[in-house]
Design a protein around this motif. Structure first.
Motif, PDB file in Angstrom:
ATOM      1  N   PRO A 198       0.828  -1.216   0.000  1.00  0.00           N
ATOM      2  CA  PRO A 198       0.000   0.000   0.000  1.00  0.00           C
ATOM      3  C   PRO A 198       0.859   1.262   0.000  1.00  0.00           C
ATOM      4  N   LEU A 199       0.359   2.309  -0.653  1.00  0.00           N
ATOM      5  CA  LEU A 199       0.991   3.622  -0.777  1.00  0.00           C
ATOM      6  C   LEU A 199       2.045   3.685  -1.883  1.00  0.00           C
ATOM      7  N   ILE A 200       2.614   2.554  -2.305  1.00  0.00           N
ATOM      8  CA  ILE A 200       3.640   2.578  -3.348  1.00  0.00           C
ATOM      9  C   ILE A 200       2.928   2.511  -4.694  1.00  0.00           C
ATOM     10  N   ALA A 201       2.575   3.687  -5.235  1.00  0.00           N
ATOM     11  CA  ALA A 201       1.751   3.803  -6.436  1.00  0.00           C
ATOM     12  C   ALA A 201       0.418   3.101  -6.242  1.00  0.00           C
ATOM     13  N   ASP A 202      -0.028   3.013  -5.022  1.00  0.00           N
ATOM     14  CA  ASP A 202      -1.312   2.425  -4.659  1.00  0.00           C
ATOM     15  C   ASP A 202      -1.974   3.308  -3.609  1.00  0.00           C
ATOM     16  N   PRO A 203      -3.281   3.139  -3.394  1.00  0.00           N
ATOM     17  CA  PRO A 203      -3.978   3.994  -2.418  1.00  0.00           C
ATOM     18  C   PRO A 203      -3.470   3.797  -0.996  1.00  0.00           C
ATOM     19  N   GLY A 204      -3.895   4.688  -0.114  1.00  0.00           N
ATOM     20  CA  GLY A 204      -3.592   4.583   1.305  1.00  0.00           C
ATOM     21  C   GLY A 204      -2.897   5.784   1.891  1.00  0.00           C
ATOM     22  N   TYR A 205      -2.292   6.637   1.039  1.00  0.00           N
ATOM     23  CA  TYR A 205      -1.498   7.748   1.561  1.00  0.00           C
ATOM     24  C   TYR A 205      -2.337   8.718   2.379  1.00  0.00           C
ATOM     25  N   GLU A 206      -3.489   9.127   1.849  1.00  0.00           N
ATOM     26  CA  GLU A 206      -4.302  10.129   2.554  1.00  0.00           C
ATOM     27  C   GLU A 206      -4.747   9.609   3.916  1.00  0.00           C
ATOM     28  N   LEU A 207      -5.089   8.334   3.989  1.00  0.00           N
ATOM     29  CA  LEU A 207      -5.495   7.737   5.258  1.00  0.00           C
ATOM     30  C   LEU A 207      -4.332   7.720   6.240  1.00  0.00           C
ATOM     31  N   ALA A 208      -3.179   7.226   5.793  1.00  0.00           N
ATOM     32  CA  ALA A 208      -2.008   7.174   6.670  1.00  0.00           C
ATOM     33  C   ALA A 208      -1.594   8.571   7.119  1.00  0.00           C
ATOM     34  N   LYS A 209      -1.682   9.539   6.208  1.00  0.00           N
ATOM     35  CA  LYS A 209      -1.300  10.915   6.524  1.00  0.00           C
ATOM     36  C   LYS A 209      -2.158  11.487   7.657  1.00  0.00           C
TER      37      LYS A 209
ATOM     38  N   PHE B 213       9.944   2.893 -13.491  1.00  0.00           N
ATOM     39  CA  PHE B 213       8.639   3.422 -13.873  1.00  0.00           C
ATOM     40  C   PHE B 213       7.590   2.312 -13.838  1.00  0.00           C
ATOM     41  N   TYR B 214       6.348   2.687 -13.564  1.00  0.00           N
ATOM     42  CA  TYR B 214       5.206   1.807 -13.808  1.00  0.00           C
ATOM     43  C   TYR B 214       4.528   2.294 -15.083  1.00  0.00           C
ATOM     44  N   GLU B 215       3.935   1.385 -15.829  1.00  0.00           N
ATOM     45  CA  GLU B 215       3.203   1.791 -17.023  1.00  0.00           C
ATOM     46  C   GLU B 215       2.125   0.767 -17.343  1.00  0.00           C
ATOM     47  N   SER B 216       1.066   1.225 -18.005  1.00  0.00           N
ATOM     48  CA  SER B 216       0.016   0.303 -18.439  1.00  0.00           C
ATOM     49  C   SER B 216       0.480  -0.410 -19.701  1.00  0.00           C
TER      50      SER B 216
ATOM     51  N   ASP C  35      22.340  -0.121  -6.235  1.00  0.00           N
ATOM     52  CA  ASP C  35      22.799   0.578  -5.036  1.00  0.00           C
ATOM     53  C   ASP C  35      22.092   1.922  -4.865  1.00  0.00           C
ATOM     54  N   ARG C  36      21.677   2.519  -5.974  1.00  0.00           N
ATOM     55  CA  ARG C  36      20.896   3.755  -5.922  1.00  0.00           C
ATOM     56  C   ARG C  36      19.847   3.703  -7.024  1.00  0.00           C
ATOM     57  N   PHE C  37      18.594   3.910  -6.647  1.00  0.00           N
ATOM     58  CA  PHE C  37      17.545   3.918  -7.649  1.00  0.00           C
ATOM     59  C   PHE C  37      16.488   4.959  -7.285  1.00  0.00           C
ATOM     60  N   ALA C  38      15.766   5.428  -8.287  1.00  0.00           N
ATOM     61  CA  ALA C  38      14.697   6.406  -8.089  1.00  0.00           C
ATOM     62  C   ALA C  38      13.400   5.811  -8.620  1.00  0.00           C
ATOM     63  N   PHE C  39      12.398   5.686  -7.748  1.00  0.00           N
ATOM     64  CA  PHE C  39      11.100   5.180  -8.174  1.00  0.00           C
ATOM     65  C   PHE C  39      10.257   6.360  -8.638  1.00  0.00           C
ATOM     66  N   VAL C  40       9.908   6.364  -9.927  1.00  0.00           N
ATOM     67  CA  VAL C  40       9.166   7.470 -10.525  1.00  0.00           C
ATOM     68  C   VAL C  40       7.677   7.177 -10.572  1.00  0.00           C
ATOM     69  N   GLY C  41       7.308   5.902 -10.690  1.00  0.00           N
ATOM     70  CA  GLY C  41       5.900   5.540 -10.788  1.00  0.00           C
ATOM     71  C   GLY C  41       5.358   5.802 -12.186  1.00  0.00           C
ATOM     72  N   PHE C  42       4.086   6.198 -12.261  1.00  0.00           N
ATOM     73  CA  PHE C  42       3.442   6.451 -13.544  1.00  0.00           C
ATOM     74  C   PHE C  42       3.729   7.876 -14.014  1.00  0.00           C
TER      75      PHE C  42
END
Length: 286
Positions: free
Chosen positions: A97-108, A169-172, A138-145
């Motif tokens: 949850p929260l990793i390009a998925d819902p839940g952030y607003e609730l956790a916040k 990246f995530y992509e459809s 060793d170093r990565f950046a998660f960009v998502g969609f």
């Protein structure tokens, strides 16, 4: 299966669920699902099915929906339940949850109100893809969609061009070829990249190569499933006036001068004013 069923303290439990194989769930995740007073899920059918597969009984407990379209009232109900002393397990459809998925607003909200938020960590498509890609980890950046629109997408890619991290990246499936084209056009044809499809599932596929090769490999393909695209790190790319002019001439074949300048500036990560002045010069010469 025997679960460690014991009362949980009041709070939100973010439970990672399998991205493919149902057996990838952790024992602690099953304990939490078996013990929580209330279960909230991005997809209630998927959550019920997962619990059924692993023999986790509901015993009259509710499974309520909480997803991208849930509003303030849905958050308020879950917060109230926790304030009343209940434990709430939250699961997204797959992954963490929260990793390009819902839940952030609730956790916040819970964090802001000093209520407990904890995690039962586990499967994540980001980490799974990094593990098999063969690119530096060793170093990565998660960009998502990225945005669906070409201009906006390439503007964001340009901002990442000189980042010395592996990019994730995530992509459809319907847009993966367009993303690969944009990555190639902005980052260069020889940049190493990997496309991971259906990780941990029956038809798992990992395609490796340069961006130029991957664009060719995915052209015309009817791709299905969950997609993760990774791009290897690279240093800065010199952008000369000739390169900008060529890009402008190409863009101005189908765009107005102003729009062409905006698109090229975004794609090359340059100040728009600089590119616009060059575009006006090219237009005058035409």
């Amino acid at each position: 299966m025997n679960f460690l069923r014991k009362p949980l303290s009041a709070g939100l439990y973010l439970v990672a669920t399998p991205i493919g194989s149902a057996r990838d769930i952790t024992l602690r995740a099953l304990d939490v699902l078996a013990s929580a007073d209330l279960i909230a899920a991005e997809d209630t059918r998927t959550a019920r099915k997962l619990m059924e597969i692993h023999g986790v009984p509901l015993d009259g407990r509710k499974v309520v929906a909480f997803h991208d379209h849930s509003g303030a009232a849905d958050i308020a109900r879950l917060v109230a339940a926790i304030r009343e002393g209940q434990s709430v397990a939250y699961v997204s459809e797959a992954g963490t949850p929260l990793i390009a998925d819902p839940g952030y607003e609730l956790a916040k909200v819970l964090v802001e109100e000093n209520l407990s938020v904890t995690t039962a960590p586990g499967p994540s498509a980001v980490i799974a893809a990094l593990s098999v890609a063969g690119l530096p980890t060793d170093r990565f950046a998660f960009v998502g969609f990225l945005p669906a629109g070409k201009t906006q997408r390439e503007t964001e890619i340009a901002a990442l061009r000189d980042v010395g991290f592996t990019l994730v990246f995530y992509e459809s499936p319907k847009r993966v070829h367009g993303l690969l084209v944009s990555l190639r056009d902005v980052l260069g044809t020889s940049r190493k990249a990997v496309v991971c499809r259906e990780l941990t599932k029956k038809f798992e596929e990992v395609s490796r190569g340069t961006l130029d090769r991957l664009v060719a490999d995915f052209e015309g393909r009817n791709v299905k499933g969950e997609i993760v695209v990774l791009v290897g790190r690279a240093g800065a790319i010199e952008v000369g006036d000739d390169m900008i002019a060529d890009a402008l001439r190409d863009a101005m074949k189908t765009m107005r001068v102003k729009d062409a300048a905006t698109a090229v500036a975004g794609a090359l990560g340059l100040p728009r004013r600089q590119v616009y002045q060059l575009a006006l010069t090219l237009e005058d010469r035409r």
